[in-house]
Design a protein around this motif. Structure first.
Motif, PDB file in Angstrom:
ATOM      1  N   THR A  35       0.848  -1.185   0.000  1.00  0.00           N
ATOM      2  CA  THR A  35       0.000   0.000   0.000  1.00  0.00           C
ATOM      3  C   THR A  35       0.888   1.240   0.000  1.00  0.00           C
ATOM      4  OG1 THR A  35      -0.098   0.106   2.416  1.00  0.00           O
ATOM      5  CG2 THR A  35      -1.842  -1.146   1.320  1.00  0.00           C
ATOM      6  N   LEU A  36       0.315   2.350  -0.418  1.00  0.00           N
ATOM      7  CA  LEU A  36       1.052   3.612  -0.335  1.00  0.00           C
ATOM      8  C   LEU A  36       1.302   3.921   1.133  1.00  0.00           C
ATOM      9  CD1 LEU A  36      -0.904   5.803  -2.914  1.00  0.00           C
ATOM     10  CD2 LEU A  36       1.371   4.800  -3.211  1.00  0.00           C
ATOM     11  N   PRO A  37       2.490   4.364   1.488  1.00  0.00           N
ATOM     12  CA  PRO A  37       2.778   4.685   2.882  1.00  0.00           C
ATOM     13  C   PRO A  37       1.837   5.774   3.425  1.00  0.00           C
ATOM     14  CG  PRO A  37       4.811   4.574   1.624  1.00  0.00           C
ATOM     15  CD  PRO A  37       3.678   4.517   0.637  1.00  0.00           C
ATOM     16  N   LYS A  38       1.429   5.606   4.661  1.00  0.00           N
ATOM     17  CA  LYS A  38       0.538   6.564   5.310  1.00  0.00           C
ATOM     18  C   LYS A  38       1.121   7.976   5.274  1.00  0.00           C
ATOM     19  CE  LYS A  38      -1.706   7.452   9.749  1.00  0.00           C
ATOM     20  NZ  LYS A  38      -1.860   7.027  11.132  1.00  0.00           N
ATOM     21  N   ALA A  39       2.434   8.113   5.512  1.00  0.00           N
ATOM     22  CA  ALA A  39       3.078   9.433   5.496  1.00  0.00           C
ATOM     23  C   ALA A  39       2.937  10.102   4.135  1.00  0.00           C
ATOM     24  CB  ALA A  39       4.546   9.310   5.891  1.00  0.00           C
ATOM     25  N   LEU A  40       3.055   9.333   3.056  1.00  0.00           N
ATOM     26  CA  LEU A  40       2.920   9.861   1.706  1.00  0.00           C
ATOM     27  C   LEU A  40       1.484  10.307   1.451  1.00  0.00           C
ATOM     28  CD1 LEU A  40       4.434  10.030  -1.205  1.00  0.00           C
ATOM     29  CD2 LEU A  40       3.044   8.024  -1.670  1.00  0.00           C
ATOM     30  N   LEU A  62      17.704  20.859  -9.511  1.00  0.00           N
ATOM     31  CA  LEU A  62      17.532  19.419  -9.701  1.00  0.00           C
ATOM     32  C   LEU A  62      16.988  18.842  -8.401  1.00  0.00           C
ATOM     33  CD1 LEU A  62      20.272  20.200 -11.488  1.00  0.00           C
ATOM     34  CD2 LEU A  62      19.986  17.803 -12.055  1.00  0.00           C
ATOM     35  N   PHE A  63      15.943  18.011  -8.519  1.00  0.00           N
ATOM     36  CA  PHE A  63      15.287  17.478  -7.332  1.00  0.00           C
ATOM     37  C   PHE A  63      14.983  15.999  -7.520  1.00  0.00           C
ATOM     38  CE2 PHE A  63      11.761  16.656  -4.437  1.00  0.00           C
ATOM     39  CZ  PHE A  63      12.191  17.294  -3.280  1.00  0.00           C
ATOM     40  N   ASN A  64      15.516  15.191  -6.612  1.00  0.00           N
ATOM     41  CA  ASN A  64      15.206  13.759  -6.546  1.00  0.00           C
ATOM     42  C   ASN A  64      14.516  13.537  -5.206  1.00  0.00           C
ATOM     43  OD1 ASN A  64      15.284  10.946  -6.099  1.00  0.00           O
ATOM     44  ND2 ASN A  64      17.123  10.714  -7.330  1.00  0.00           N
ATOM     45  N   PRO A  65      13.273  13.025  -5.225  1.00  0.00           N
ATOM     46  CA  PRO A  65      12.547  12.854  -3.966  1.00  0.00           C
ATOM     47  C   PRO A  65      13.000  11.657  -3.134  1.00  0.00           C
ATOM     48  CG  PRO A  65      11.235  11.998  -5.769  1.00  0.00           C
ATOM     49  CD  PRO A  65      12.463  12.639  -6.386  1.00  0.00           C
ATOM     50  N   GLY A  66      13.875  10.808  -3.663  1.00  0.00           N
ATOM     51  CA  GLY A  66      14.197   9.561  -2.972  1.00  0.00           C
ATOM     52  C   GLY A  66      13.071   8.569  -3.223  1.00  0.00           C
ATOM     53  N   SER A  67      12.863   7.654  -2.310  1.00  0.00           N
ATOM     54  CA  SER A  67      11.806   6.653  -2.467  1.00  0.00           C
ATOM     55  C   SER A  67      10.991   6.522  -1.183  1.00  0.00           C
ATOM     56  CB  SER A  67      12.408   5.285  -2.810  1.00  0.00           C
ATOM     57  OG  SER A  67      11.400   4.285  -2.804  1.00  0.00           O
ATOM     58  N   PRO A  68       9.659   6.433  -1.317  1.00  0.00           N
ATOM     59  CA  PRO A  68       8.817   6.258  -0.135  1.00  0.00           C
ATOM     60  C   PRO A  68       8.678   4.797   0.301  1.00  0.00           C
ATOM     61  CG  PRO A  68       7.411   6.455  -2.037  1.00  0.00           C
ATOM     62  CD  PRO A  68       8.845   6.631  -2.531  1.00  0.00           C
ATOM     63  N   THR A  69       9.240   3.869  -0.485  1.00  0.00           N
ATOM     64  CA  THR A  69       9.046   2.453  -0.183  1.00  0.00           C
ATOM     65  C   THR A  69      10.324   1.615  -0.226  1.00  0.00           C
ATOM     66  OG1 THR A  69       8.545   2.033  -2.508  1.00  0.00           O
ATOM     67  CG2 THR A  69       6.661   2.439  -1.036  1.00  0.00           C
ATOM     68  N   ASP A  70      11.394   2.151  -0.816  1.00  0.00           N
ATOM     69  CA  ASP A  70      12.633   1.393  -0.977  1.00  0.00           C
ATOM     70  C   ASP A  70      13.818   2.332  -0.733  1.00  0.00           C
ATOM     71  OD1 ASP A  70      14.655  -0.365  -1.618  1.00  0.00           O
ATOM     72  OD2 ASP A  70      14.082  -0.589  -3.724  1.00  0.00           O
ATOM     73  N   LYS A  71      14.154   2.544   0.539  1.00  0.00           N
ATOM     74  CA  LYS A  71      15.174   3.535   0.893  1.00  0.00           C
ATOM     75  C   LYS A  71      16.598   3.068   0.608  1.00  0.00           C
ATOM     76  CE  LYS A  71      15.317   2.096   5.686  1.00  0.00           C
ATOM     77  NZ  LYS A  71      15.380   2.513   7.055  1.00  0.00           N
ATOM     78  N   ARG A  72      16.761   1.813   0.276  1.00  0.00           N
ATOM     79  CA  ARG A  72      18.088   1.235   0.037  1.00  0.00           C
ATOM     80  C   ARG A  72      19.019   1.573   1.191  1.00  0.00           C
ATOM     81  NH1 ARG A  72      18.919   1.993  -6.462  1.00  0.00           N
ATOM     82  NH2 ARG A  72      17.287   0.546  -7.066  1.00  0.00           N
ATOM     83  N   ARG A  73      20.083   2.280   0.932  1.00  0.00           N
ATOM     84  CA  ARG A  73      21.049   2.581   1.997  1.00  0.00           C
ATOM     85  C   ARG A  73      20.785   3.915   2.683  1.00  0.00           C
ATOM     86  NH1 ARG A  73      22.943   0.163  -2.229  1.00  0.00           N
ATOM     87  NH2 ARG A  73      23.413   2.078  -3.340  1.00  0.00           N
ATOM     88  N   GLN A  74      19.663   4.538   2.382  1.00  0.00           N
ATOM     89  CA  GLN A  74      19.328   5.819   2.999  1.00  0.00           C
ATOM     90  C   GLN A  74      18.781   5.593   4.413  1.00  0.00           C
ATOM     91  OE1 GLN A  74      20.172   8.706   1.331  1.00  0.00           O
ATOM     92  NE2 GLN A  74      21.085   7.068   0.099  1.00  0.00           N
ATOM     93  N   PRO A  75      18.953   6.542   5.316  1.00  0.00           N
ATOM     94  CA  PRO A  75      18.452   6.344   6.679  1.00  0.00           C
ATOM     95  C   PRO A  75      16.932   6.374   6.789  1.00  0.00           C
ATOM     96  CG  PRO A  75      19.480   8.509   6.453  1.00  0.00           C
ATOM     97  CD  PRO A  75      19.746   7.762   5.183  1.00  0.00           C
ATOM     98  N   GLN A  76      16.238   7.044   5.850  1.00  0.00           N
ATOM     99  CA  GLN A  76      14.784   7.138   5.926  1.00  0.00           C
ATOM    100  C   GLN A  76      14.173   7.068   4.529  1.00  0.00           C
ATOM    101  OE1 GLN A  76      14.924  10.933   8.197  1.00  0.00           O
ATOM    102  NE2 GLN A  76      13.437   9.913   9.531  1.00  0.00           N
ATOM    103  N   TYR A  77      12.870   6.781   4.502  1.00  0.00           N
ATOM    104  CA  TYR A  77      12.079   6.857   3.278  1.00  0.00           C
ATOM    105  C   TYR A  77      11.807   8.339   3.016  1.00  0.00           C
ATOM    106  CZ  TYR A  77      11.311   1.968   4.448  1.00  0.00           C
ATOM    107  OH  TYR A  77      11.502   0.656   4.766  1.00  0.00           O
ATOM    108  N   SER A  78      11.447   8.673   1.770  1.00  0.00           N
ATOM    109  CA  SER A  78      11.214  10.090   1.493  1.00  0.00           C
ATOM    110  C   SER A  78      10.361  10.310   0.251  1.00  0.00           C
ATOM    111  CB  SER A  78      12.546  10.822   1.335  1.00  0.00           C
ATOM    112  OG  SER A  78      13.290  10.298   0.261  1.00  0.00           O
ATOM    113  N   PHE A  79       9.808  11.508   0.194  1.00  0.00           N
ATOM    114  CA  PHE A  79       9.124  12.037  -0.977  1.00  0.00           C
ATOM    115  C   PHE A  79       9.351  13.544  -0.958  1.00  0.00           C
ATOM    116  CE2 PHE A  79       5.905  11.851   2.372  1.00  0.00           C
ATOM    117  CZ  PHE A  79       5.298  13.103   2.323  1.00  0.00           C
TER     118      PHE A  79
END
Length: 165
Positions: A17-22, A128-145
């Motif tokens: 499902t889409l993350p609640k935060a998103l 330039l803007f990359n939102p990151g990912s809300p479901t697959d943060k890979r090596r990032q500390p948090q999910y993001s949009f």
């Protein structure tokens, strides 16, 4: 005009499902821009319940998504020219591939994904803007949009969160 910015949802592989935060973050946006790697048209349908959606296909998307959205778009929203691309390819960094894809197009803002790394940087007078990912943060500390407000200036911010459910 307020935009919700998302990329690399990789659903349903990375989330069911889409993350609640998103969903909560996109409640008052005028439009949603998705920079590819949806992996399912279901993501488009769910996002469309929140606001009108524009997007491009990413390197993991099927032909249904590629045919529907294409690989690259230039949008004019609230007087600003926006390039939208996934950013995959060979050579250079994801950021520079995205930047190079719109050379000569007079864009003010380039939105891209692919790396799953949140980024906001100005290069050659273009944001330039990359939102990151809300479901697959890979090596990032948090999910993001991302949230972008288009007014007299472009205001762009990342929204970070810990729980993708």
């Amino acid at each position: 005009m307020k935009l919700g910015i998302v990329s690399d949802t990789h659903m349903p592989r990375s989330a069911k499902t889409l993350p609640k935060a998103l969903v909560e973050g996109f409640q008052d946006v005028d439009r949603i821009l998705h920079a590819g790697d949806w992996q399912s048209m279901w993501v488009y349908e769910e996002l469309s319940l929140l606001a009108p959606v524009e997007g491009v296909a990413g390197n993991t998307d099927g032909w249904d998504i590629a045919d529907r959205f294409g690989q690259r778009k230039i949008l004019t929203l609230n007087g600003w020219t926006i390039g939208l691309i996934h950013g995959d390819g060979i050579g250079k960094t994801t950021e520079m591939r995205a930047y190079d894809a719109f050379q000569g197009d007079g864009v003010d803002l380039i939105i891209f994904g692919h790396s799953h790394i949140p980024l906001k940087v100005e290069h050659g007078g273009v944001l330039l803007f990359n939102p990151g990912s809300p479901t697959d943060k890979r090596r990032q500390p948090q999910y993001s949009f991302g949230l972008i407000t288009l007014g007299e200036t472009i205001q762009a911010e990342h929204v970070f969160f810990d729980d993708k459910s």
